[in-house]
Motif scaffolding. Sequence first.
Motif, PDB file in Angstrom:
ATOM      1  N   VAL A  22      -0.144  -5.729   3.728  1.00 13.37           N
ATOM      2  CA  VAL A  22      -0.219  -6.968   4.503  1.00 13.37           C
ATOM      3  C   VAL A  22      -1.621  -7.044   5.086  1.00 13.37           C
ATOM      4  O   VAL A  22      -1.984  -6.264   5.970  1.00 13.37           O
ATOM      5  N   GLY A  23      -2.409  -7.978   4.592  1.00 11.91           N
ATOM      6  CA  GLY A  23      -3.784  -8.133   5.040  1.00 11.91           C
ATOM      7  C   GLY A  23      -4.737  -7.442   4.088  1.00 11.91           C
ATOM      8  O   GLY A  23      -4.726  -6.216   3.969  1.00 11.91           O
ATOM      9  N   LEU A  24      -5.556  -8.208   3.391  1.00  7.08           N
ATOM     10  CA  LEU A  24      -6.460  -7.624   2.404  1.00  7.08           C
ATOM     11  C   LEU A  24      -7.908  -7.957   2.748  1.00  7.08           C
ATOM     12  O   LEU A  24      -8.715  -8.327   1.890  1.00  7.08           O
ATOM     13  N   GLY A  25      -8.223  -7.823   4.048  1.00  7.21           N
ATOM     14  CA  GLY A  25      -9.612  -7.923   4.477  1.00  7.21           C
ATOM     15  C   GLY A  25     -10.327  -6.624   4.170  1.00  7.21           C
ATOM     16  O   GLY A  25      -9.909  -5.852   3.303  1.00  7.21           O
ATOM     17  N   GLY A  42       1.778   6.880  -5.824  1.00  2.00           N
ATOM     18  CA  GLY A  42       2.205   5.570  -5.359  1.00  2.00           C
ATOM     19  C   GLY A  42       1.324   4.484  -5.951  1.00  2.00           C
ATOM     20  O   GLY A  42       0.246   4.760  -6.482  1.00  2.00           O
ATOM     21  N   ASN A  43       1.784   3.246  -5.859  1.00  2.00           N
ATOM     22  CA  ASN A  43       0.981   2.139  -6.381  1.00  2.00           C
ATOM     23  C   ASN A  43       1.267   0.864  -5.607  1.00  2.00           C
ATOM     24  O   ASN A  43       2.351   0.672  -5.055  1.00  2.00           O
ATOM     25  N   VAL A  44       0.260   0.001  -5.564  1.00  4.29           N
ATOM     26  CA  VAL A  44       0.377  -1.287  -4.871  1.00  4.29           C
ATOM     27  C   VAL A  44       1.071  -2.273  -5.793  1.00  4.29           C
ATOM     28  O   VAL A  44       0.614  -2.518  -6.915  1.00  4.29           O
ATOM     29  N   VAL A  45       2.174  -2.842  -5.321  1.00  3.10           N
ATOM     30  CA  VAL A  45       2.929  -3.785  -6.150  1.00  3.10           C
ATOM     31  C   VAL A  45       2.873  -5.206  -5.607  1.00  3.10           C
ATOM     32  O   VAL A  45       3.276  -6.139  -6.288  1.00  3.10           O
ATOM     33  N   GLY A  46       2.380  -5.369  -4.379  1.00  2.00           N
ATOM     34  CA  GLY A  46       2.319  -6.720  -3.813  1.00  2.00           C
ATOM     35  C   GLY A  46       1.436  -6.759  -2.590  1.00  2.00           C
ATOM     36  O   GLY A  46       1.212  -5.747  -1.929  1.00  2.00           O
ATOM     37  N   VAL A  47       0.917  -7.937  -2.311  1.00  2.00           N
ATOM     38  CA  VAL A  47       0.049  -8.129  -1.146  1.00  2.00           C
ATOM     39  C   VAL A  47       0.404  -9.458  -0.486  1.00  2.00           C
ATOM     40  O   VAL A  47       1.002 -10.347  -1.094  1.00  2.00           O
ATOM     41  N   SER A  48       0.015  -9.569   0.770  1.00  2.00           N
ATOM     42  CA  SER A  48       0.112 -10.861   1.456  1.00  2.00           C
ATOM     43  C   SER A  48      -1.160 -11.066   2.254  1.00  2.00           C
ATOM     44  O   SER A  48      -1.913 -10.133   2.516  1.00  2.00           O
ATOM     45  N   ARG A  49      -1.387 -12.327   2.620  1.00  2.00           N
ATOM     46  CA  ARG A  49      -2.620 -12.701   3.321  1.00  2.00           C
ATOM     47  C   ARG A  49      -3.844 -12.257   2.530  1.00  2.00           C
ATOM     48  O   ARG A  49      -4.744 -11.597   3.035  1.00  2.00           O
ATOM     49  N   ALA A  50      -3.864 -12.628   1.257  1.00  2.00           N
ATOM     50  CA  ALA A  50      -4.957 -12.226   0.385  1.00  2.00           C
ATOM     51  C   ALA A  50      -5.358 -13.387  -0.512  1.00  2.00           C
ATOM     52  O   ALA A  50      -4.525 -13.934  -1.242  1.00  2.00           O
ATOM     53  N   GLY A  51      -6.635 -13.745  -0.477  1.00  2.08           N
ATOM     54  CA  GLY A  51      -7.150 -14.771  -1.363  1.00  2.08           C
ATOM     55  C   GLY A  51      -7.640 -14.178  -2.660  1.00  2.08           C
ATOM     56  O   GLY A  51      -7.641 -12.959  -2.856  1.00  2.08           O
ATOM     57  N   ASP A  52      -8.085 -15.044  -3.581  1.00  2.64           N
ATOM     58  CA  ASP A  52      -8.541 -14.578  -4.884  1.00  2.64           C
ATOM     59  C   ASP A  52      -9.720 -13.621  -4.759  1.00  2.64           C
ATOM     60  O   ASP A  52      -9.791 -12.606  -5.464  1.00  2.64           O
ATOM     61  N   GLU A  69       6.737 -12.803   5.036  1.00  2.00           N
ATOM     62  CA  GLU A  69       8.197 -12.707   5.092  1.00  2.00           C
ATOM     63  C   GLU A  69       8.769 -12.201   3.775  1.00  2.00           C
ATOM     64  O   GLU A  69       9.642 -11.327   3.751  1.00  2.00           O
ATOM     65  N   ASP A  70       8.276 -12.748   2.658  1.00  2.00           N
ATOM     66  CA  ASP A  70       8.799 -12.337   1.352  1.00  2.00           C
ATOM     67  C   ASP A  70       8.414 -10.902   1.025  1.00  2.00           C
ATOM     68  O   ASP A  70       9.204 -10.158   0.436  1.00  2.00           O
ATOM     69  N   LEU A  71       7.193 -10.489   1.395  1.00  2.00           N
ATOM     70  CA  LEU A  71       6.787  -9.121   1.105  1.00  2.00           C
ATOM     71  C   LEU A  71       7.653  -8.135   1.871  1.00  2.00           C
ATOM     72  O   LEU A  71       8.102  -7.125   1.313  1.00  2.00           O
ATOM     73  N   LEU A  72       7.902  -8.419   3.160  1.00  2.00           N
ATOM     74  CA  LEU A  72       8.717  -7.516   3.964  1.00  2.00           C
ATOM     75  C   LEU A  72      10.160  -7.453   3.461  1.00  2.00           C
ATOM     76  O   LEU A  72      10.824  -6.428   3.601  1.00  2.00           O
ATOM     77  N   ALA A  73      10.640  -8.542   2.878  1.00  2.00           N
ATOM     78  CA  ALA A  73      12.030  -8.596   2.413  1.00  2.00           C
ATOM     79  C   ALA A  73      12.202  -8.115   0.979  1.00  2.00           C
ATOM     80  O   ALA A  73      13.324  -7.893   0.531  1.00  2.00           O
ATOM     81  N   SER A  74      11.100  -7.916   0.270  1.00  2.00           N
ATOM     82  CA  SER A  74      11.186  -7.622  -1.165  1.00  2.00           C
ATOM     83  C   SER A  74      11.846  -6.275  -1.440  1.00  2.00           C
ATOM     84  O   SER A  74      11.486  -5.254  -0.858  1.00  2.00           O
ATOM     85  N   ASP A  75      12.778  -6.261  -2.383  1.00  2.00           N
ATOM     86  CA  ASP A  75      13.408  -5.014  -2.820  1.00  2.00           C
ATOM     87  C   ASP A  75      12.458  -4.173  -3.668  1.00  2.00           C
ATOM     88  O   ASP A  75      12.749  -3.014  -3.961  1.00  2.00           O
ATOM     89  N   ASP A  76      11.339  -4.766  -4.082  1.00  2.00           N
ATOM     90  CA  ASP A  76      10.375  -4.050  -4.905  1.00  2.00           C
ATOM     91  C   ASP A  76       9.362  -3.268  -4.079  1.00  2.00           C
ATOM     92  O   ASP A  76       8.478  -2.617  -4.648  1.00  2.00           O
ATOM     93  N   CYS A  83      -2.535  -3.959   7.601  1.00  2.00           N
ATOM     94  CA  CYS A  83      -3.998  -3.969   7.707  1.00  2.00           C
ATOM     95  C   CYS A  83      -4.492  -5.298   8.279  1.00  2.00           C
ATOM     96  O   CYS A  83      -5.557  -5.796   7.905  1.00  2.00           O
ATOM     97  N   THR A  84      -3.720  -5.869   9.170  1.00  2.00           N
ATOM     98  CA  THR A  84      -4.007  -7.159   9.781  1.00  2.00           C
ATOM     99  C   THR A  84      -4.749  -6.959  11.099  1.00  2.00           C
ATOM    100  O   THR A  84      -4.965  -5.824  11.532  1.00  2.00           O
ATOM    101  N   PRO A  85      -5.148  -8.047  11.804  1.00  2.00           N
ATOM    102  CA  PRO A  85      -5.774  -7.890  13.117  1.00  2.00           C
ATOM    103  C   PRO A  85      -4.934  -7.042  14.062  1.00  2.00           C
ATOM    104  O   PRO A  85      -3.695  -7.043  14.007  1.00  2.00           O
ATOM    105  N   SER A  86      -5.614  -6.317  14.935  1.00  2.00           N
ATOM    106  CA  SER A  86      -4.983  -5.259  15.728  1.00  2.00           C
ATOM    107  C   SER A  86      -3.765  -5.710  16.519  1.00  2.00           C
ATOM    108  O   SER A  86      -2.765  -4.985  16.605  1.00  2.00           O
ATOM    109  N   ASP A  87      -3.817  -6.897  17.104  1.00  2.00           N
ATOM    110  CA  ASP A  87      -2.728  -7.302  17.992  1.00  2.00           C
ATOM    111  C   ASP A  87      -1.457  -7.687  17.253  1.00  2.00           C
ATOM    112  O   ASP A  87      -0.427  -7.943  17.869  1.00  2.00           O
ATOM    113  N   THR A  88      -1.491  -7.686  15.907  1.00  2.00           N
ATOM    114  CA  THR A  88      -0.290  -7.998  15.121  1.00  2.00           C
ATOM    115  C   THR A  88       0.421  -6.743  14.621  1.00  2.00           C
ATOM    116  O   THR A  88       1.503  -6.826  14.047  1.00  2.00           O
ATOM    117  N   HIS A  89      -0.179  -5.573  14.816  1.00  2.00           N
ATOM    118  CA  HIS A  89       0.320  -4.351  14.177  1.00  2.00           C
ATOM    119  C   HIS A  89       1.746  -4.003  14.573  1.00  2.00           C
ATOM    120  O   HIS A  89       2.596  -3.744  13.720  1.00  2.00           O
TER     121      HIS A  89
END
Length: 352
Positions: A22-25, A42-52, A69-76, A83-89
């Motif tokens: 979560v967060g690809l800055g 391990g391997n990365v299978v999904g990201v959120s808050r990430a542009g091209d 929301e979808d990443l947190l709920a994903s069964d995968d 890796c988002t701004p500090s106050d969201t951790h």
Amino acid sequence: MWNGKGIRKMSMTAQAPRIGIVGLGSIGQIHAAAIAQLPELGNVVGVSRAGDDALRAARLPDSARHSVEDLLASDDVDVVAICTPSDTHADLARRALSAGKHVVVEKPFATDSSAGRRVLELAEARGLMAVGISQRRYEPQNAEIAELLMANALGRPVTCEVSVPWYRDAAYYQAAPWRASEGGGGGSLANQGLHSVDLALAFLGPVRQVTAQVANLGHDIAVEDTTVATLRFVSGALGVVMTTTCAYPGHAARLSLTTTKGRMSLEGAGVSEWTFETPPPTAEAPIPGGSSDPLAIGAAGHVAQWADILRSLRDGREPRVTGRNALHTAQVVEAIYRSAHRGQTVCLEEAE
């Protein structure tokens, strides 16, 4: 809190843990680079808050993109890296744990220690892992020094001096408003100095008491850019912490430790002073520092910590650096700010 008992043990032969970021800055890209070096674990299978552009920079052009929301709920997804701004951790960590995911939280573990404590309580209740990133503890020479101190091979610690004379320009603060906000986790101590403080805690143990002063001396921002604090450790040792982002053009962070048997100094990631009879740690390849460039820290420490985290999931054990360690570091930083704002000594009630 989380004690490694009853966590969901994963079979590495059948399937390596699947990780969502979560967060690809800038820091999320370092996590992606670290995990990419551990394909068998391990391997990365999904990201959120990430542009091209971020996906390309992280070499994840084909990774699935989700809403948070979808990443947190994903069964995968088995493990969520925050890796988002500090106050969201803390909030994101609680949401991920509630969805049944293990969580790995970039520094700081929480900007409010009570919120961080609730994260650990939830992880324990769910039998899940919640750890904070403390990559400097995993640098080989630092791990060796910590082991020598624990074995009393270097004598009893007497004083510790932490200095982080870094530089950040106005554009750095303008690029991400949270960096200029105390509530957002900005400030030279919380954002730049935290890992050096964390390393001091790795060497000397928990802190009992702090005094501090803060100032804004070189930037037009709503948070300190310079902090000076004194620490009294539970062991009785005393420490001094200085952090700033005004030291143009940026200089190496330094940690010096005096004990009853000698003195050592780390400058950047190298040993610059060692007076003990015990031989110094084996020299490693230089690890970059972030004195003037936040992206210059490299991924070596993150690689080592992710390897430990993923192996601990495989083995059903506690990692070497736990969520409790990350929470105590957050508590020390919080106490330093509280002391500076109140103009009085602050005791850490939960130091042990």
